[in-house]
Design a protein around this motif. Structure first.
Motif, PDB file in Angstrom:
ATOM      1  N   LYS A 421       0.842  -1.208   0.000  1.00  0.00           N
ATOM      2  CA  LYS A 421       0.000   0.000   0.000  1.00  0.00           C
ATOM      3  C   LYS A 421       0.871   1.250   0.000  1.00  0.00           C
ATOM      4  O   LYS A 421       0.598   2.216  -0.736  1.00  0.00           O
ATOM      5  N   LYS A 422       1.903   1.248   0.813  1.00  0.00           N
ATOM      6  CA  LYS A 422       2.823   2.384   0.848  1.00  0.00           C
ATOM      7  C   LYS A 422       3.535   2.555  -0.490  1.00  0.00           C
ATOM      8  O   LYS A 422       3.652   3.670  -1.017  1.00  0.00           O
ATOM      9  N   ALA A 423       4.011   1.436  -1.059  1.00  0.00           N
ATOM     10  CA  ALA A 423       4.720   1.500  -2.334  1.00  0.00           C
ATOM     11  C   ALA A 423       3.809   1.986  -3.453  1.00  0.00           C
ATOM     12  O   ALA A 423       4.245   2.727  -4.341  1.00  0.00           O
ATOM     13  N   ARG A 424       2.548   1.588  -3.394  1.00  0.00           N
ATOM     14  CA  ARG A 424       1.583   2.004  -4.429  1.00  0.00           C
ATOM     15  C   ARG A 424       1.328   3.495  -4.374  1.00  0.00           C
ATOM     16  O   ARG A 424       1.083   4.135  -5.404  1.00  0.00           O
ATOM     17  N   SER A 425       1.395   4.093  -3.197  1.00  0.00           N
ATOM     18  CA  SER A 425       1.041   5.505  -3.030  1.00  0.00           C
ATOM     19  C   SER A 425       2.210   6.456  -3.266  1.00  0.00           C
ATOM     20  O   SER A 425       2.017   7.678  -3.263  1.00  0.00           O
ATOM     21  N   VAL A 426       3.433   5.924  -3.458  1.00  0.00           N
ATOM     22  CA  VAL A 426       4.599   6.784  -3.680  1.00  0.00           C
ATOM     23  C   VAL A 426       4.423   7.563  -4.982  1.00  0.00           C
ATOM     24  O   VAL A 426       4.052   7.011  -6.020  1.00  0.00           O
ATOM     25  N   GLN A 427       4.673   8.871  -4.912  1.00  0.00           N
ATOM     26  CA  GLN A 427       4.585   9.724  -6.096  1.00  0.00           C
ATOM     27  C   GLN A 427       5.916   9.719  -6.856  1.00  0.00           C
ATOM     28  O   GLN A 427       6.976   9.454  -6.293  1.00  0.00           O
ATOM     29  N   ASN A 428       5.858  10.048  -8.150  1.00  0.00           N
ATOM     30  CA  ASN A 428       7.068  10.133  -8.980  1.00  0.00           C
ATOM     31  C   ASN A 428       7.910   8.860  -8.893  1.00  0.00           C
ATOM     32  O   ASN A 428       9.106   8.893  -8.574  1.00  0.00           O
ATOM     33  N   LYS A 429       7.261   7.740  -9.161  1.00  0.00           N
ATOM     34  CA  LYS A 429       7.956   6.454  -9.042  1.00  0.00           C
ATOM     35  C   LYS A 429       9.077   6.334 -10.063  1.00  0.00           C
ATOM     36  O   LYS A 429       8.966   6.781 -11.200  1.00  0.00           O
ATOM     37  N   ASN A 430      10.149   5.689  -9.640  1.00  0.00           N
ATOM     38  CA  ASN A 430      11.267   5.356 -10.500  1.00  0.00           C
ATOM     39  C   ASN A 430      11.031   3.962 -11.078  1.00  0.00           C
ATOM     40  O   ASN A 430      10.174   3.212 -10.595  1.00  0.00           O
ATOM     41  N   TRP A 431      11.821   3.580 -12.064  1.00  0.00           N
ATOM     42  CA  TRP A 431      11.662   2.238 -12.647  1.00  0.00           C
ATOM     43  C   TRP A 431      11.866   1.148 -11.597  1.00  0.00           C
ATOM     44  O   TRP A 431      11.236   0.093 -11.652  1.00  0.00           O
ATOM     45  N   MET A 432      12.735   1.422 -10.590  1.00  0.00           N
ATOM     46  CA  MET A 432      12.975   0.430  -9.556  1.00  0.00           C
ATOM     47  C   MET A 432      11.749   0.221  -8.666  1.00  0.00           C
ATOM     48  O   MET A 432      11.515  -0.872  -8.169  1.00  0.00           O
ATOM     49  N   ASP A 433      10.962   1.278  -8.467  1.00  0.00           N
ATOM     50  CA  ASP A 433       9.737   1.136  -7.682  1.00  0.00           C
ATOM     51  C   ASP A 433       8.775   0.161  -8.363  1.00  0.00           C
ATOM     52  O   ASP A 433       8.175  -0.700  -7.713  1.00  0.00           O
ATOM     53  N   ALA A 471      12.137   0.901   2.188  1.00  0.00           N
ATOM     54  CA  ALA A 471      13.205   1.894   2.322  1.00  0.00           C
ATOM     55  C   ALA A 471      13.084   3.027   1.326  1.00  0.00           C
ATOM     56  O   ALA A 471      13.512   4.149   1.602  1.00  0.00           O
ATOM     57  N   GLN A 472      12.507   2.745   0.149  1.00  0.00           N
ATOM     58  CA  GLN A 472      12.476   3.749  -0.903  1.00  0.00           C
ATOM     59  C   GLN A 472      11.516   4.877  -0.551  1.00  0.00           C
ATOM     60  O   GLN A 472      10.419   4.657  -0.066  1.00  0.00           O
ATOM     61  N   ARG A 473      11.955   6.093  -0.824  1.00  0.00           N
ATOM     62  CA  ARG A 473      11.161   7.281  -0.529  1.00  0.00           C
ATOM     63  C   ARG A 473      11.567   8.377  -1.511  1.00  0.00           C
ATOM     64  O   ARG A 473      12.585   8.262  -2.186  1.00  0.00           O
ATOM     65  N   PRO A 474      10.807   9.446  -1.605  1.00  0.00           N
ATOM     66  CA  PRO A 474      11.204  10.536  -2.499  1.00  0.00           C
ATOM     67  C   PRO A 474      12.603  11.034  -2.165  1.00  0.00           C
ATOM     68  O   PRO A 474      13.047  10.985  -1.014  1.00  0.00           O
ATOM     69  N   LYS A 475      13.279  11.554  -3.173  1.00  0.00           N
ATOM     70  CA  LYS A 475      14.675  11.955  -3.004  1.00  0.00           C
ATOM     71  C   LYS A 475      14.840  12.999  -1.901  1.00  0.00           C
ATOM     72  O   LYS A 475      15.825  12.999  -1.173  1.00  0.00           O
ATOM     73  N   SER A 476      13.862  13.878  -1.756  1.00  0.00           N
ATOM     74  CA  SER A 476      13.948  14.919  -0.741  1.00  0.00           C
ATOM     75  C   SER A 476      13.924  14.365   0.662  1.00  0.00           C
ATOM     76  O   SER A 476      14.355  15.010   1.611  1.00  0.00           O
ATOM     77  N   GLN A 477      13.408  13.117   0.824  1.00  0.00           N
ATOM     78  CA  GLN A 477      13.329  12.511   2.133  1.00  0.00           C
ATOM     79  C   GLN A 477      14.440  11.490   2.369  1.00  0.00           C
ATOM     80  O   GLN A 477      14.490  10.871   3.412  1.00  0.00           O
TER      81      GLN A 477
END
Length: 480
Positions: A421-433, A471-477
């Protein structure tokens, strides 16, 4: 816009990459020596002590090495016991390196080189592992189950899940995750050697560990095909979402990997890949779907051209060894695929059905906390009569339910759900997401057909993938 992360080999190597090469070289030498001269305890101690020390100071390097070594050597790295005299001790090279990695991650936390803050999925997984520990100790001290079998199950539900926390701590930067994918990519390239051997030999190397329930042989070992499937999903995500220029070798590589996956004759891998690709396509943004269609057309053209060449060669040389080989492989693939429509006549399907049914009957006696770890269930199918270990039921989700009950199953399901659920809601996903999410879906599909969580060389990548998603999060975080 999502940040661009390249997976192509880099020209500069940092200390972690060099350390990973060092560990890989040492352990590869140890495994090769075991092949040719047998197990030699002093060499094992020397190599593993050095690997432990390097992984302790460079824990990410230990992870890089574990991924590559598992991809190439599979059970000969992950299940090689220590032999002392006539006794075998299940201290595996994999466990030695992972213990150092866990300790190294803790040291980095203590030195404040990285940070960690508990979130909801971490509590669910912690409670799941704690419950497995309680069930383990209860069963052992009450003499209700075998210590060896119980401890093995406990290790898979408490020790290997630590990889999830390791990834949360050590892989907060996408650059580190991209470096890990390079090692996995290199391992998948190495597996092409095993595919070539299988094609030339008519049967793949190390395929005897998973015999077919139908006629024929495997061109690639089940484990190697599974590892290739994970990289296959990641490479497709990279080509589509990174919008890199495509080359002939991209499609040739995907085609070879596809041949290996199909040639492994593992039907559940086909199902899992299909499910993962469907989810992947559904989640893609509209602009990327156009890219997917473009690549699919080129991939279809590549396969069509390859098919024309093969059939032309068959027409010219209908009685050649290649024609006989192609015919035998085609018959086996069609037979395996056709077995879906006649599951009641397939030995593996009928065995699973009987085992699962009997296991559920046992579980109903204690639905909340299960029957305990390390237990076996008596199975009778015609003339076949045997006690089957629950951990070998070829359905990891059902094994959790039967062994540890609804409470543990609920905690595990909540853990996976909150991560996805968290991974689905991440904005600006990268190819790795997208690659990680698809790999998680792939895992959930194949869980239903083999003992994935109960086998270390299959389970470790599940905890890695879930940890990377957490672990993955937006770059700013991201952590500095």
């Amino acid at each position: 816009m999502s940040e661009k992360i390249n997976i192509l080999p880099v020209k500069q190597f940092n200390s972690e990459i060099i350390s990973a090469f060092f560990i890989i070289t040492l352990v590869a030498f140890l495994i090769s020596a075991n092949f040719y001269a047998g197990f030699f305890l002093p060499l094992f101690v020397l190599v593993m002590a050095a690997s432990f020390a390097v992984s302790l100071f460079f824990p990410r390097a230990g992870i890089y090495a574990v991924v590559f070594l598992t991809f190439i050597f599979e059970r000969f790295f992950t299940l090689q016991p220590v032999i002392f005299g006539r006794n075998e001790y299940k201290l595996y090279p994999l466990d030695v390196i992972l213990a150092a990695v866990v300790a190294g991650a803790i040291i980095q936390l203590a030195l404040k080189k990285t940070t960690f803050r508990f979130e909801k999925p971490d509590y669910f997984l912690g409670a799941f592992s704690a419950l497995s520990a309680a069930i383990f100790f209860t069963g052992v001290f009450a003499f209700q189950s075998s210590f060896e079998l119980s401890f093995s199950s406990f290790k898979h539900y408490a020790f290997y899940p630590l990889l999830y926390f390791v990834f949360v701590v050590l892989f907060q930067k996408k650059e580190d995750l991209a470096a890990l994918f390079r090692f996995a990519f290199a391992g998948a390239l190495g597996i092409l050697f095993f595919l070539g051997y299988g094609i030339l030999n008519g049967e793949g190397l190390w395929t005897e560990f998973t015999p077919l329930s139908t006629e024929g042989s495997r061109l690639l070992a089940f484990t190697h095909a599974f590892y290739v499937s994970l990289v296959f999903l990641g490479f497709i995500a990279y080509l589509i979402l990174e919008k890199t220029k495509t080359h002939f070798w991209h499609f040739a590589l995907l085609a070879l990997w596809a041949v290996g996956i199909i040639g492994s004759m593992m039907r559940h891998l086909w199902i899992g890949l299909f499910a993962a690709l469907i989810v992947f396509c559904a989640l893609l943004p509209r602009t990327s779907k156009k890219r997917l269609i473009f690549l699919f057309k080129r991939y279809a053209f590549f396969f069509a051209a390859l098919a024309v060449i093969v059939f032309y060669f068959l027409a010219l040389f209908p009685n050649s060894d290649f024609a006989d080989f192609y015919s035998s492989i085609q018959n086996v693939v069609f037979q395996r695929a056709g077995s879906f429509s006649g599951m009641e006549n397939d030995e593996s399907f009928s065995w699973r059905g009987a085992v699962w049914k009997e296991g559920i009957r046992e579980w109903l006696r204690s639905p909340l906390f299960g029957i305990g770890l390390g237990k076996s269930v008596y199975i009778e199918i015609g003339k076949y009569k045997d006690f089957v270990e629950v951990r070998n039921f070829h359905n990891s989700l059902l094994v959790i339910l039967i062994q540890m009950g609804l409470v543990a199953f609920g905690l595990f399901a909540a853990f996976v759900w909150t991560i996805l659920k968290k991974a689905r809601s991440v904005q600006n996903k990268n190819w790795m997401d997208y690659a990680l999410f698809s790999a998680a879906v792939f895992y959930l599909a194949v869980f239903l057909f083999q003992p994935y969580l109960e086998t270390n060389l299959l389970a470790i990548f599940f905890w890695m993938i879930l940890g990377a998603l957490r672990a993955q999060r937006p770059k700013s975080q991201s952590q500095p």
